[in-house]
Design a protein around this motif. Structure first.
Motif, mmCIF file in Angstrom:
data_model
loop_
_atom_site.group_PDB
_atom_site.id
_atom_site.type_symbol
_atom_site.label_atom_id
_atom_site.label_comp_id
_atom_site.label_asym_id
_atom_site.label_seq_id
_atom_site.Cartn_x
_atom_site.Cartn_y
_atom_site.Cartn_z
ATOM 1 N N LEU A 86 54.028 32.546 50.399
ATOM 2 C CA LEU A 86 53.896 31.126 50.724
ATOM 3 C C LEU A 86 54.783 30.279 49.825
ATOM 4 O O LEU A 86 55.511 29.402 50.301
ATOM 5 C CB LEU A 86 52.436 30.678 50.598
ATOM 6 C CG LEU A 86 52.202 29.167 50.720
ATOM 7 C CD1 LEU A 86 52.639 28.643 52.087
ATOM 8 C CD2 LEU A 86 50.754 28.839 50.430
ATOM 9 N N ASP A 87 54.750 30.528 48.519
ATOM 10 C CA ASP A 87 55.569 29.757 47.582
ATOM 11 C C ASP A 87 57.061 29.898 47.885
ATOM 12 O O ASP A 87 57.808 28.921 47.842
ATOM 13 C CB ASP A 87 55.285 30.170 46.142
ATOM 14 C CG ASP A 87 53.944 29.674 45.634
ATOM 15 O OD1 ASP A 87 53.320 28.815 46.295
ATOM 16 O OD2 ASP A 87 53.517 30.152 44.563
ATOM 17 N N ILE A 104 44.906 37.588 65.467
ATOM 18 C CA ILE A 104 44.201 37.742 64.192
ATOM 19 C C ILE A 104 42.833 37.063 64.227
ATOM 20 O O ILE A 104 41.948 37.425 63.446
ATOM 21 C CB ILE A 104 45.037 37.234 63.002
ATOM 22 C CG1 ILE A 104 45.356 35.745 63.116
ATOM 23 C CG2 ILE A 104 46.305 38.073 62.856
ATOM 24 C CD1 ILE A 104 46.064 35.155 61.905
ATOM 25 N N HIS A 105 42.621 36.129 65.141
ATOM 26 C CA HIS A 105 41.349 35.415 65.220
ATOM 27 C C HIS A 105 40.281 36.191 65.985
ATOM 28 O O HIS A 105 39.109 35.808 65.960
ATOM 29 C CB HIS A 105 41.558 34.030 65.814
ATOM 30 C CG HIS A 105 42.552 33.243 65.025
ATOM 31 N ND1 HIS A 105 42.284 32.742 63.778
ATOM 32 C CD2 HIS A 105 43.843 32.928 65.286
ATOM 33 C CE1 HIS A 105 43.356 32.131 63.306
ATOM 34 N NE2 HIS A 105 44.318 32.241 64.195
ATOM 35 N N LYS A 106 40.665 37.289 66.618
ATOM 36 C CA LYS A 106 39.709 38.164 67.302
ATOM 37 C C LYS A 106 39.398 39.394 66.462
ATOM 38 O O LYS A 106 38.657 40.270 66.900
ATOM 39 C CB LYS A 106 40.273 38.615 68.658
ATOM 40 C CG LYS A 106 40.250 37.528 69.709
ATOM 41 C CD LYS A 106 40.728 38.049 71.035
ATOM 42 C CE LYS A 106 39.669 38.954 71.639
ATOM 43 N NZ LYS A 106 40.000 39.387 73.002
ATOM 44 N N ARG A 107 39.936 39.452 65.261
ATOM 45 C CA ARG A 107 39.779 40.629 64.410
ATOM 46 C C ARG A 107 38.813 40.325 63.276
ATOM 47 O O ARG A 107 38.086 39.345 63.314
ATOM 48 C CB ARG A 107 41.157 41.079 63.931
ATOM 49 C CG ARG A 107 42.037 41.443 65.167
ATOM 50 C CD ARG A 107 43.294 42.113 64.853
ATOM 51 N NE ARG A 107 43.066 43.361 64.155
ATOM 52 C CZ ARG A 107 43.990 43.990 63.445
ATOM 53 N NH1 ARG A 107 45.203 43.478 63.348
ATOM 54 N NH2 ARG A 107 43.734 45.121 62.834
ATOM 55 N N GLU A 108 38.824 41.156 62.250
ATOM 56 C CA GLU A 108 37.915 40.998 61.129
ATOM 57 C C GLU A 108 38.050 39.599 60.524
ATOM 58 O O GLU A 108 39.133 39.017 60.508
ATOM 59 C CB GLU A 108 38.215 42.033 60.028
ATOM 60 C CG GLU A 108 38.193 43.464 60.488
ATOM 61 C CD GLU A 108 39.556 44.005 60.923
ATOM 62 O OE1 GLU A 108 39.724 45.239 60.881
ATOM 63 O OE2 GLU A 108 40.444 43.213 61.318
ATOM 64 N N GLY A 109 36.956 39.090 59.988
ATOM 65 C CA GLY A 109 36.922 37.738 59.454
ATOM 66 C C GLY A 109 37.978 37.455 58.402
ATOM 67 O O GLY A 109 38.540 36.355 58.355
ATOM 68 N N PHE A 110 38.279 38.436 57.551
ATOM 69 C CA PHE A 110 39.257 38.200 56.493
ATOM 70 C C PHE A 110 40.661 37.958 57.047
ATOM 71 O O PHE A 110 41.518 37.399 56.366
ATOM 72 C CB PHE A 110 39.286 39.340 55.463
ATOM 73 C CG PHE A 110 39.865 40.632 55.969
ATOM 74 C CD1 PHE A 110 41.226 40.878 55.901
ATOM 75 C CD2 PHE A 110 39.036 41.617 56.493
ATOM 76 C CE1 PHE A 110 41.765 42.069 56.365
ATOM 77 C CE2 PHE A 110 39.570 42.818 56.954
ATOM 78 C CZ PHE A 110 40.941 43.042 56.894
ATOM 79 N N ARG A 111 40.903 38.341 58.297
ATOM 80 C CA ARG A 111 42.222 38.136 58.906
ATOM 81 C C ARG A 111 42.370 36.745 59.537
ATOM 82 O O ARG A 111 43.446 36.380 59.993
ATOM 83 C CB ARG A 111 42.490 39.193 59.978
ATOM 84 C CG ARG A 111 42.591 40.594 59.437
ATOM 85 C CD ARG A 111 42.990 41.563 60.545
ATOM 86 N NE ARG A 111 42.785 42.931 60.153
ATOM 87 C CZ ARG A 111 43.684 43.670 59.493
ATOM 88 N NH1 ARG A 111 44.839 43.151 59.145
ATOM 89 N NH2 ARG A 111 43.412 44.926 59.182
ATOM 90 N N HIS A 112 41.315 35.972 59.572
ATOM 91 C CA HIS A 112 41.368 34.675 60.243
ATOM 92 C C HIS A 112 42.155 33.628 59.468
ATOM 93 O O HIS A 112 42.580 32.639 60.051
ATOM 94 C CB HIS A 112 39.961 34.154 60.524
ATOM 95 C CG HIS A 112 39.192 35.025 61.468
ATOM 96 N ND1 HIS A 112 37.894 34.745 61.841
ATOM 97 C CD2 HIS A 112 39.511 36.176 62.112
ATOM 98 C CE1 HIS A 112 37.463 35.678 62.667
ATOM 99 N NE2 HIS A 112 38.433 36.554 62.850
ATOM 100 N N HIS A 113 42.324 33.808 58.184
ATOM 101 C CA HIS A 113 43.079 32.854 57.372
ATOM 102 C C HIS A 113 44.431 33.440 57.011
ATOM 103 O O HIS A 113 44.530 34.576 56.578
ATOM 104 C CB HIS A 113 42.333 32.513 56.082
ATOM 105 C CG HIS A 113 43.130 31.592 55.210
ATOM 106 N ND1 HIS A 113 43.936 32.043 54.192
ATOM 107 C CD2 HIS A 113 43.285 30.253 55.247
ATOM 108 C CE1 HIS A 113 44.533 31.016 53.620
ATOM 109 N NE2 HIS A 113 44.158 29.916 54.237
ATOM 110 N N SER A 114 45.472 32.631 57.204
ATOM 111 C CA SER A 114 46.814 33.029 56.806
ATOM 112 C C SER A 114 47.388 31.961 55.887
ATOM 113 O O SER A 114 47.460 30.788 56.269
ATOM 114 C CB SER A 114 47.726 33.184 58.026
ATOM 115 O OG SER A 114 49.077 33.291 57.613
ATOM 116 N N TYR A 115 47.811 32.368 54.703
ATOM 117 C CA TYR A 115 48.482 31.449 53.791
ATOM 118 C C TYR A 115 49.784 30.937 54.399
ATOM 119 O O TYR A 115 50.147 29.781 54.232
ATOM 120 C CB TYR A 115 48.769 32.128 52.443
ATOM 121 C CG TYR A 115 47.534 32.288 51.594
ATOM 122 C CD1 TYR A 115 47.058 31.230 50.829
ATOM 123 C CD2 TYR A 115 46.843 33.493 51.554
ATOM 124 C CE1 TYR A 115 45.924 31.366 50.048
ATOM 125 C CE2 TYR A 115 45.718 33.635 50.775
ATOM 126 C CZ TYR A 115 45.250 32.572 50.026
ATOM 127 O OH TYR A 115 44.126 32.704 49.259
#
Length: 145
Positions: A86-87, A104-115
Motif C-alpha cells: 500500500l505504501d 474475495i467478498h464471498k470467501r473467508e472473512g479475513f479476505r474481505h478487507h484489502s489494503y
C-alpha cells in the motif's frame, strides 16, 4: 507507447493448477499472452510480472514511478496483509487497478478487507481471469491512451 505494468502476488504462478474450482484452468502465461494481445489492440505496452516475495513487488512498484502509465495489481494474499505494498502504491503517481480472480467478498472473512483497495481507482473481483482484460481496458480509459 504507454506501458501498463501488471503485477501478480504470491501463488499466482500456480494459476491453472492451484484450486481450479476457485481460480479456473487458465495459467498465468495464458493471462500474460491475452493481456499483451489486448494491449497491442488498444495501443499500450504490457509488462506482466509475478513474485511470491513482498519486497520484490514493492521494488517493482517503486521502479515503475515515472516509467509506466499505470499498474494493474493482483496482490493475492498480500491484499489482506501488506501495508508495505500500500505504501509503495501511495508513492506511485499514476492510476492503479486492483484485480482478484475470485470474489474475495464471498470467501473467508479475513479476505474481505484489502489494503490495496484504498489506493486503487477501481477494484475488479470475481470475474475470473477476464478481470485482467476489464482492468486493462479501464486503465487505458483513465490514462487517455
Amino acid at each position: 507507447m504507454a506501458t501498463i505494468l501488471i503485477l501478480n502476488g504470491p501463488n499466482l504462478n500456480l494459476l491453472g493448477q492451484r484450486q481450479p474450482e476457485i481460480y479456473g484452468s487458465t495459467t498465468l502465461d495464458d493471462v500474460a499472452a491475452a493481456c499483451r494481445t489486448l494491449g497491442a489492440e488498444i495501443g499500450v505496452g504490457v509488462e506482466l510480472r509475478q513474485s511470491n516475495h513482498e519486497g520484490e513487488l514493492v521494488d517493482w512498484i517503486q521502479a515503475a514511478r515515472g516509467t509506466t502509465a499505470g499498474i494493474i495489481i493482483n496482490p493475492g494474499a498480500y491484499s489482506h496483509t501488506s501495508v508495505a505494498i500500500l505504501d509503495a502504491l501511495n508513492a506511485y503517481e499514476a492510476p492503479v487497478i486492483e484485480v482478484h480472480i475470485s470474489n474475495i467478498h464471498k470467501r473467508e472473512g479475513f479476505r474481505h478487507h484489502s489494503y490495496v483497495s484504498s489506493r486503487a481507482e477501481g477494484v475488479i473481483a470475481g470475474c475470473g481471469t477476464q478481470g485482467y482484460d476489464l482492468a486493462l481496458r479501464h486503465i487505458v480509459t483513465l490514462i487517455g491512451a
